[in-house]
Design an enzyme around this catalytic site. Structure first.
Site, PDB file in Angstrom:
ATOM      1  N   ASP A  55      19.501  57.952   9.493  1.00  0.00           N
ATOM      2  CA  ASP A  55      19.313  58.887  10.594  1.00  0.00           C
ATOM      3  C   ASP A  55      17.953  59.539  10.412  1.00  0.00           C
ATOM      4  OD1 ASP A  55      19.682  60.468  12.768  1.00  0.00           O
ATOM      5  OD2 ASP A  55      21.508  61.447  12.064  1.00  0.00           O
ATOM      6  N   ASP A  77      24.089  62.047   6.848  1.00  0.00           N
ATOM      7  CA  ASP A  77      24.638  63.320   6.377  1.00  0.00           C
ATOM      8  C   ASP A  77      25.571  63.972   7.388  1.00  0.00           C
ATOM      9  OD1 ASP A  77      22.840  64.022   8.321  1.00  0.00           O
ATOM     10  OD2 ASP A  77      21.693  65.415   7.080  1.00  0.00           O
ATOM     11  N   ASP A  95      27.683  59.876  11.297  1.00  0.00           N
ATOM     12  CA  ASP A  95      27.257  58.780  10.427  1.00  0.00           C
ATOM     13  C   ASP A  95      28.415  58.168   9.645  1.00  0.00           C
ATOM     14  OD1 ASP A  95      24.496  59.160  11.044  1.00  0.00           O
ATOM     15  OD2 ASP A  95      24.423  60.833   9.644  1.00  0.00           O
TER      16      ASP A  95
END
Length: 763
Positions: free
Chosen positions: A293, A519, A523
């Site tokens: 990400d 995180d 995800d």
């Protein structure tokens, strides 16, 4: 008013065993460690062989027991040492939850008891089956339990299940089941641990051990029959048979693999990485695709509002008043909310009624005031207005994030109020980190929920290769086959939904070994799907529990050292495995051949113990300390056999040549035995030489000292090692035999290499 449990009530429930504790510690118990190292098939087999030798009175040939005891002791000691480190490190990444007892407390999830009152908020993984007492637009993802990724809205009276996680909103719940009583507790444990990662290396070694455990007994019996027939002496037949059997046992290989993994956990712990699944070290070493990400990796995760562009008849004061109420309606503290609160000062101009919190699915947050209804979120999710699209693209092209504030009129039509321009703060070490991965031939794929143009521009600034190749994930096909083709050359994905992240990982896994760093709760699915899921310690509980590795200091730049360490560990195991499998292969083949031919087996156990100790054990210890080792992507077994097979076949060929010379009375019996040992020892050191590259001054010095020491023992104790026949040969014969050994090794290596090239293994 909701009241929590008293201290007395908590103690009563603990005494009754109504706690949420589950024995799912990622580290083994001390008893388990001792049992795994002591109670093994090969330990029992070695002990049985030692007893048989003891009965013959040939005590010197029991020396191999010393290697077994040493290996077992080292294995237990190292695992104890690492267990201590991991147990300490695990405390840092434990999941905590807000609980109301006599006062609000932050507890570990396994400290909960039945009837506890728990506060849930976005990012929390639900620790125990609970009943909702109050819901503030609570949305739960139950995919870890049901496989369905769609969010489920939970109202008062509904149940929320352990293992699911909150994606938006908040709630107050009461625990109704704990520990093993939770709905499908084994599923919850899987949810915490993520997908069980498989290790090609460990699986291959286990298959080798399984095959050996099957063939070792019939080959041993065949060899014993042949040796007894040749010698007509039970004692000699037993010694020769035991030599053949212990030669087939790769006594250090299993230990080496497990210890290397354990030491890898220790090394990575020192790099601030908690390994929750040891097999992840191998996956980490072999990755060639790294998905991540944007937030927390490329950028610091901090955001800053740099401008507000008013639209229509709205003024800057109007926007300040609206946002001064809008952003303070809840206590969410994500990066966007923090940036908005830093920019807009709190006021009481608007009276709050209710809200629909932000979620990664809707990409928007809607609030209903007495004075009007407002929405804030990604422009493309809120409006199709062409002018807004053009302005959004303009700012996105400059690398900024854009939020649209809109108001609904009486007819529920949207009126655009303002564009809020936000800047991501780039990490200082981002460029250096991505330069490292480019050098290591690891391709980067960025999966973000933000505007793809904005993300692409930031990735270009960070130095990510092919970052100009981006796509809006909303435009991707729903068909998985078409999806795989569409994403092959895409490196930046914007507006990605959580389930799409999983599909991207799944598609890439058809051709690559894929790691995912994340995180957030969005995800989790991707982390679980990947070959090596990595989470930040300051991220969502669900992400940490699904990951195989947790970055304790939440620093993405630490991935450089972690990948480097992983590759060093696996590369060294591959090197050393060649030493052990060379002995296993030639011992198995020679035992079978001599059993069938009915000829005198050339080795004794004490000779093979010397080879195992000096030409395998000591070098393997120092090889595992090497750094900057490259990992083969051809596969573990194939890479190991490229060294082990030609060297093992060379030993077999040379021993058969010596056997022919003995049959034709060109060698005496004691010369044949001595030369067989000498040739085998020499080729074993040639294997050490091959796998020790690249040499350092220290490693070269150690290899020379080890070689000299080994051959000094042969010269000093020839009778003990059954090699007195060497002294009846002249130096010329010894040089010729040694030269032939090296020539045979090189010939086999070239032949096998040519076969592989013809089969297209390197294409």
């Amino acid at each position: 008013m909701i009241k929590g449990l008293t201290r007395q009530e908590v103690m009563e429930r603990k005494k009754a065993g109504q706690t949420n504790f589950l024995d799912d510690n990622i580290s083994k118990s001390k008893k388990q460690i001792i049992r795994e190292h002591v109670l093994t098939y090969f330990n029992f087999l070695n002990l049985f062989l030692a007893i048989i030798i003891f009965l013959t009175g040939q005590y010197k040939n029991m020396a191999f027991l010393g290697v077994i005891f040493t290996n077992t002791f080292i294995g237990i000691y190292q695992e104890f040492k690492v267990k201590k480190i991991i147990d300490k490190l695990s405390i840092v990444t434990q999941s905590h939850i807000k609980v109301l007892r006599e006062k609000q407390e932050l507890l570990n999830t396994d400290e909960l008891v039945l009837d506890d009152i728990v506060y849930l908020e976005a990012g929390n993984q639900i620790p125990a089956d609970s009943s909702v007492l109050e819901s503030h637009h609570l949305e739960v993802n139950e995919s870890l339990l049901t496989g369905e990724a769609d969010a489920v809205i939970k109202d008062r009276g509904d149940e929320v299940l352990a293992g699911s996680y909150v994606i938006s909103g908040s709630a107050i719940v009461q625990v109704i089941r704990t520990g093993k009583d939770n709905y499908s507790s084994h599923i919850v444990l899987e949810a915490k641990k993520g997908n069980r990662i498989t290790s090609e290396m460990k699986n291959t070694i286990e298959k080798i051990i399984k095959i050996l455990s099957i063939i070792i007994i019939p080959i041993g019996l065949l060899l014993f029959r042949a040796q007894y027939y040749v010698n007509d002496n039970l004692s000699v037949a037993v010694i020769k048979t035991v030599a053949g059997v212990i030669g087939m046992i790769p006594e250090g290989l299993v230990l080496l693999t497990s210890i290397s993994f354990v030491l890898g956990v220790e090394r990575l712990a020192k790099k601030k990485a908690l390994v929750q699944q040891m097999e992840a070290i191998e996956s980490l070493a072999r990755i060639d695709e790294l998905c991540l990400d944007k937030t927390g990796t490329i950028t610091t995760g901090d955001l800053k509002v740099i401008d507000v562009v008013t639209l229509g008849n709205y003024t800057k004061d109007d926007i300040d008043k609206i946002m001064g109420s809008f952003v303070y309606v809840n206590d969410d503290e994500n990066a966007t909310q923090k940036a908005l609160k830093d920019y807009f000062k709190k006021n009481s101009e608007y009276s709050f009624i209710d809200e629909i919190p932000f979620s990664s699915e809707r990409k928007s947050h809607r609030v209903n005031f007495k004075e009007g209804q407002f929405i804030l979120g990604a422009p493309e999710f809120i409006t199709d207005d062409q002018e807004i699209k053009e302005k959004t693209h303009y700012y996105a092209d400059e690398g900024y994030r854009v939020l649209l504030l809109g108001e609904y009129d009486a007819e529920n039509c949207l009126i655009c109020c303002a564009l809020i321009i936000i800047e991501d703060v780039l990490r200082e070490d981002a460029v250096e980190t991505f330069r490292f991965f480019a050098k290591e031939n690891v391709s980067i794929r960025v999966l973000s929920g933000d505007n793809p143009v904005t993300v692409s521009r930031i990735c270009i600034k960070a130095g990510i290769k092919n970052a100009h190749q981006y796509v809006n994930a909303m435009e991707l096909s729903d068909d998985l086959d078409s999806f795989s083709e569409e994403i092959e050359n895409i490196h930046v994905f914007g507006r990605v939904k959580p389930e799409q992240k999983k599909y991207i990982i799944e598609s890439l896994q058809k051709k690559h070994v894929v790691a995912m760093v994340g995180d957030g709760i969005n995800d989790v699915l991707a982390i679980k799907q990947s070959d090596c899921g990595i989470a930040m310690a300051n991220g969502a509980d669900a992400a940490k529990q699904a990951a195989a590795i947790v970055l304790v200091d939440s620093q993405f730049s630490g991935m450089k050292d972690i990948v480097r360490e992983g590759r060093t560990i696996i590369g060294n195991i591959e090197k050393v495995s060649s030493l052990y499998l060379t002995k296993t292969i030639y011992s198995a083949v020679l035992s079978l051949i001599f059993g069938l031919l009915g000829a005198l087996y050339p080795y004794t156990p004490v000779q093979l113990t010397l080879i195992s100790s000096f030409a395998i054990g000591i070098p393997s210890f120092f090889i595992t300390l090497q750094k900057n080792v490259k990992v083969s992507r051809d596969g573990f077994l194939k890479h190991v056999l490229q060294t082990a097979l030609p060297c093992a076949l060379s030993v077999v060929t040379q021993i058969l040549i010596l056997l022919v010379l003995r049959k034709h009375h060109l060698l005496e019996n004691n010369q044949y035995i001595a030369l067989s040992f000498l040739v085998t020892n020499l080729i074993s050191y040639f294997v050490v030489y091959k796998v020790s590259h690249p040499f350092t001054k220290l490693s070269l010095f150690i290899l020379v000292v080890d070689f000299v020491l080994s051959f000094s023992l042969i010269l000093l104790f020839p009778r003990y090692l059954d090699v007195s026949g060497l002294f009846t040969l002249n130096l010329f014969h010894l040089i010729i035999i040694s030269a032939i050994s090296i020539i045979i090794v090189m010939a086999y290596s070239k032949i096998l290499n040519r076969i592989e090239i013809k089969r297209g293994y390197y294409e």
